[in-house]
Design an enzyme around this catalytic site. Structure first.
Site, short mmCIF file in Angstrom:
data_model
loop_
_atom_site.label_atom_id
_atom_site.label_comp_id
_atom_site.label_asym_id
_atom_site.label_seq_id
_atom_site.Cartn_x
_atom_site.Cartn_y
_atom_site.Cartn_z
N SER A 82 0.88 -1.18 0.00
CA SER A 82 0.00 0.00 0.00
C SER A 82 0.91 1.22 0.00
CB SER A 82 -0.86 -0.03 1.27
OG SER A 82 -1.27 1.27 1.63
N TYR A 122 -1.75 -0.82 10.30
CA TYR A 122 -1.73 -1.21 8.88
C TYR A 122 -0.38 -0.84 8.24
CZ TYR A 122 -3.43 -1.63 4.07
OH TYR A 122 -3.60 -1.99 2.76
#
Ligand code: NAP
Length: 295
Positions: free
Chosen positions: A151, A164
């Site tokens: 990401s 995350y």
């Protein structure tokens, strides 16, 4: 709808592609995109019903598909997945490590440590399990491609996405090491770094919990991420950042965390996010609220 004959002429005609997290979101679109390019698919995720639906969609595109309900955190399940794949197709040309989860919450919340552990388990250790399971097959073949899903937050963390971002950084480092370890053979490793994408992953996070820049951001379409995955596999790209303008943030961060933080803060202002092409329509919550709730 394209037919098998058209698919045969695709860049992945009769190649065998294994996609984890293929039951919905980005993974489902990745599987469909490879099928449109002629590939046969092995689909892995936990929800058998949803996998069966994706399997049908792939068959309708004229490709073969095998869904294997799998929890990627289980070594035994991953061994069974690789055995099922090789028994059916005899080889694996592309592995897309896409399965994962994400949690939103500040570092000071009581659940933060648990969030990190759960995300590590699904998104990192799952990826390690599947990679270790598939690599011997690629080594034996002497070729293959691994595409790992990270990401933008695997290179620049945002507030409230600490758990995350920790794991996405780990995915990035894992992929970097792996690429260098397999270097010299005909095995390639790509990493994809998408920005916010319109999937169910953050459905449970209320809009107010999201970091301020994310509240007005227009998410990427899972289809766009899928096209980038196929292109990365086809051309052996080491790193793909989506959208491209997000590279400015990463460049700023590489110069200095102060510049990185400034750009992250600037994205809080809608006109700047618009200028960078990151706020062009529906917000994340508007996008996901227009889709039926997954069961
Ligand atoms: N959405 C975003 O903003 C965004 C941005 C950048 C990167 N990503 C990354 O893209 C990947 C896909 O996310 P998404 O947005 O498509 O989310 P999603 O719609 O929630 O899909 C996640 C997929 O992972 C599977 N999965 C989760 N845990 C699993 C496990 N233990 N074993 C097997 N499969 C598992 C889920 O299937 P089951 O529940 O059926 O197991 C599902 O198919 C993730 O790795 C995520 O980190 C997402």
């Amino acid at each position: 709808m394209s037919t098998k004959k058209e698919n045969d002429m695709g860049a992945f005609a009769d190649k065998v592609v294994l996609v984890t997290g293929a039951s919905r979101g980005i993974g489902r679109e990745v599987a469909l995109a490879f099928a449109r390019d002629g590939a046969h698919l092995i689909l892995a995720a936990r929800s058998a019903d949803r996998l069966a639906q994706v399997e049908n969609e792939i068959r309708e595109l004229g490709s073969q598909a095998l869904s294997v309900p799998t929890d990627v955190t289980s070594r035994d399940a991953v061994t069974a997945l690789v055995d099922a794949a090789t028994s059916r197709f005899g080889r694996i040309d592309v592995l897309v490590n896409n399965a994962g989860i994400g949690k939103v919450g500040p570092i000071e919340t009581a659940t933060f440590e648990d969030d990190v552990r759960q995300t590590l388990q699904a998104s990192l250790f799952g990826m390690i399990n599947v990679t270790q399971g598939v690599l011997p097959v690629l080594r034996l073949q002497g070729s293959g491609t691994i595409v790992n899903m990270s990401s933008v937050m695997g290179r620049k963390a945002f507030s409230r996405f600490g758990s995350y971002a920790i794991v996405m950084h780990a995915v990035s480092a894992f992929s970097d090491s792996l690429r260098q370890e397999v270097n010299g053979g005909n095995i390639r490793v790509s990493v994809i770094y998408p920005a916010l994408t319109g999937s169910d992953m953050l459905r449970e996070a209320a809009e107010a919990e999201m970091p301020p820049p994310f509240r007005h951001m227009t998410p990427l379409q899972p289809e766009a991420v899928a096209r980038a995955v196929v292109s990365a596999a086809q051309h052996g790209k080491r790193r793909v950042v989506l959208p491209r303008t997000a590279n400015m943030l990463l460049l700023g961060e590489a110069v200095s965390p102060r510049v990185g933080d400034l750009i992250a803060k600037a994205l809080t202002f809608r006109p700047i996010a618009k200028l960078l092409g990151m706020s062009r329509g529906k917000t994340y919550h508007e996008t996901i609220s227009s889709r039926p709730n997954p069961v």
